[in-house]
Scaffold this motif. Structure first.
Motif, short mmCIF file in Angstrom:
data_model
loop_
_atom_site.label_atom_id
_atom_site.label_comp_id
_atom_site.label_asym_id
_atom_site.label_seq_id
_atom_site.Cartn_x
_atom_site.Cartn_y
_atom_site.Cartn_z
N ARG A 264 101.59 130.89 -68.79
CA ARG A 264 102.48 131.38 -67.75
C ARG A 264 103.70 132.09 -68.34
NH1 ARG A 264 99.53 127.63 -65.92
NH2 ARG A 264 98.88 127.61 -63.77
N GLN A 265 103.55 133.35 -68.65
CA GLN A 265 104.62 134.14 -69.26
C GLN A 265 105.85 134.25 -68.36
OE1 GLN A 265 104.46 135.93 -72.30
NE2 GLN A 265 102.47 135.07 -72.83
N LYS A 266 105.64 134.38 -67.06
CA LYS A 266 106.79 134.63 -66.17
C LYS A 266 107.75 133.45 -66.06
CE LYS A 266 105.15 133.39 -61.55
NZ LYS A 266 104.95 133.83 -60.21
N ILE A 267 107.32 132.23 -66.42
CA ILE A 267 108.23 131.09 -66.38
C ILE A 267 108.70 130.69 -67.77
CG2 ILE A 267 107.48 130.19 -64.15
CD1 ILE A 267 105.77 128.14 -65.62
N GLY A 268 108.41 131.53 -68.75
CA GLY A 268 108.93 131.31 -70.09
C GLY A 268 108.17 130.28 -70.91
N VAL A 269 106.87 130.19 -70.72
CA VAL A 269 106.06 129.23 -71.47
C VAL A 269 105.74 129.82 -72.84
CG1 VAL A 269 103.85 128.01 -71.54
CG2 VAL A 269 105.04 128.30 -69.36
N ILE A 270 106.03 129.03 -73.89
CA ILE A 270 105.67 129.48 -75.24
C ILE A 270 104.53 128.65 -75.81
CG2 ILE A 270 107.90 130.52 -75.79
CD1 ILE A 270 108.60 127.97 -77.35
N LYS A 271 104.30 127.48 -75.23
CA LYS A 271 103.20 126.62 -75.67
C LYS A 271 102.81 125.69 -74.53
CE LYS A 271 101.76 123.99 -79.68
NZ LYS A 271 102.16 123.43 -80.98
N ARG A 272 101.54 125.31 -74.52
CA ARG A 272 101.06 124.45 -73.44
C ARG A 272 100.13 123.38 -74.01
NH1 ARG A 272 97.48 127.41 -69.23
NH2 ARG A 272 95.94 127.04 -70.84
N TYR A 273 100.30 122.16 -73.49
CA TYR A 273 99.42 121.05 -73.85
C TYR A 273 98.68 120.63 -72.59
CZ TYR A 273 102.72 120.84 -77.75
OH TYR A 273 103.52 121.14 -78.82
N ASN A 274 97.36 120.69 -72.60
CA ASN A 274 96.55 120.33 -71.42
C ASN A 274 96.18 118.87 -71.42
OD1 ASN A 274 96.38 123.00 -70.35
ND2 ASN A 274 94.83 123.47 -71.89
N ASP A 275 96.04 118.32 -70.22
CA ASP A 275 95.54 116.95 -70.03
C ASP A 275 96.21 115.94 -70.95
OD1 ASP A 275 93.72 117.69 -68.06
OD2 ASP A 275 92.16 118.14 -69.52
N GLN A 276 97.50 115.84 -70.88
CA GLN A 276 98.24 114.93 -71.75
C GLN A 276 98.36 113.54 -71.12
OE1 GLN A 276 99.72 115.74 -75.04
NE2 GLN A 276 97.98 117.06 -74.58
N TYR A 277 97.81 112.55 -71.80
CA TYR A 277 97.95 111.15 -71.36
C TYR A 277 99.14 110.57 -72.11
CZ TYR A 277 96.94 106.31 -70.26
OH TYR A 277 97.03 105.02 -69.80
N LEU A 278 100.22 110.28 -71.39
CA LEU A 278 101.46 109.80 -72.01
C LEU A 278 101.82 108.42 -71.47
CD1 LEU A 278 103.61 113.07 -71.79
CD2 LEU A 278 102.16 112.30 -73.68
N THR A 279 102.50 107.64 -72.30
CA THR A 279 102.95 106.30 -71.90
C THR A 279 104.35 106.05 -72.44
OG1 THR A 279 102.08 105.20 -73.88
CG2 THR A 279 100.59 105.38 -72.00
N ASN A 280 105.01 105.09 -71.81
CA ASN A 280 106.21 104.48 -72.37
C ASN A 280 106.11 102.98 -72.05
OD1 ASN A 280 107.28 104.05 -69.75
ND2 ASN A 280 108.54 105.89 -69.83
N GLU A 281 107.18 102.24 -72.19
CA GLU A 281 107.10 100.79 -71.99
C GLU A 281 106.82 100.38 -70.54
OE1 GLU A 281 111.20 102.15 -71.24
OE2 GLU A 281 109.84 102.47 -72.92
N LEU A 282 107.03 101.28 -69.58
CA LEU A 282 106.85 100.94 -68.16
C LEU A 282 105.84 101.81 -67.42
CD1 LEU A 282 110.60 100.42 -67.17
CD2 LEU A 282 108.87 98.64 -67.45
N LEU A 283 105.58 103.00 -67.91
CA LEU A 283 104.81 103.97 -67.14
C LEU A 283 103.75 104.64 -67.99
CD1 LEU A 283 104.96 105.29 -64.24
CD2 LEU A 283 106.37 107.06 -65.27
N ARG A 284 102.67 105.05 -67.34
CA ARG A 284 101.63 105.83 -68.00
C ARG A 284 101.13 106.88 -67.02
NH1 ARG A 284 99.00 101.43 -65.91
NH2 ARG A 284 96.94 101.81 -64.99
N GLY A 285 100.65 108.00 -67.55
CA GLY A 285 100.12 109.03 -66.65
C GLY A 285 99.46 110.16 -67.42
N LYS A 286 98.55 110.82 -66.73
CA LYS A 286 97.86 111.98 -67.31
C LYS A 286 98.42 113.22 -66.63
CE LYS A 286 93.31 113.79 -68.37
NZ LYS A 286 91.87 113.64 -68.13
#
Length: 190
Positions: free
Chosen positions: A55-77
């Protein structure tokens, strides 16, 4: 126990969702809902179609797809984690929906959850997120994300964990109209 954005959304809709589903372990059966299942199917297809699109128009220089992330309380894809030209990052989420000139609170809450996860996992700042409405010709909508938005998600996660860990029966929502379509209405004390 780590939570998902759905837990946060359900809690904000009515704190008793958490009690019935995770303390008493009474399932909701959301899989029976056609729109939910159809949305997951479209969502998966759109992810595949957009893997090579930047997405050039919103200033994207890099993209990571389908990221599954967590912290001590929350998780999400997260559908896409975007690195922007200004050095910040942003979540992007696809919605099987038509844009009707308003952004639902549930969508915003999901973006706030993702923003918190991105900040903690990428050690960066998130000031905005994006929604793509697949049934409105992939309309792209920007959502502002503040520090208070991310903090409110964290507070909700702490409250949910309190309900689950102490078997606490919370007050019901103050919006009684929500009770009409609630999957737990037949067992909930009014």
């Amino acid at each position: 126990m780590t939570l998902t954005p759905s837990h946060i959304i359900e809690y904000l809709y009515c704190p008793r969702f958490t009690y019935f589903e995770y303390v008493l372990t009474i399932p909701q059966y959301e899989e029976r809902n056609y729109k939910v299942m159809r949305g997951r199917e479209i969502h998966d297809r759109k992810l595949e179609e957009n893997k090579s699109y930047l997405r050039q128009k919103i200033g994207v220089i890099k993209r990571y797809n389908d990221q599954y992330l967590t912290n001590e309380l929350l998780r999400g894809k997260i559908d896409e984690v975007l690195m922007l030209k200004d050095g910040t990052m942003a979540p992007l989420d696809y919605k099987f929906a038509i844009f009707e000139e308003r952004i639902y609170d549930t969508y915003k809450t999901q973006i706030f959850c993702y923003a918190w996860l991105i900040e903690q996992n990428f050690d960066t700042i998130v000031k905005k997120g994006f929604l793509v409405y697949t049934r409105s010709k992939n309309k792209l909508i920007e959502i502002e994300v503040t520090k208070a938005d991310k903090q409110s998600v964290e507070i909700c996660a702490q409250e949910i964990n309190k309900i689950i860990s102490t078997n606490f029966f919370p007050k019901a929502t103050k919006y009684k109209q929500r009770c009409v379509s609630c999957t737990y209405r037949n067992i909930c004390i009014k």
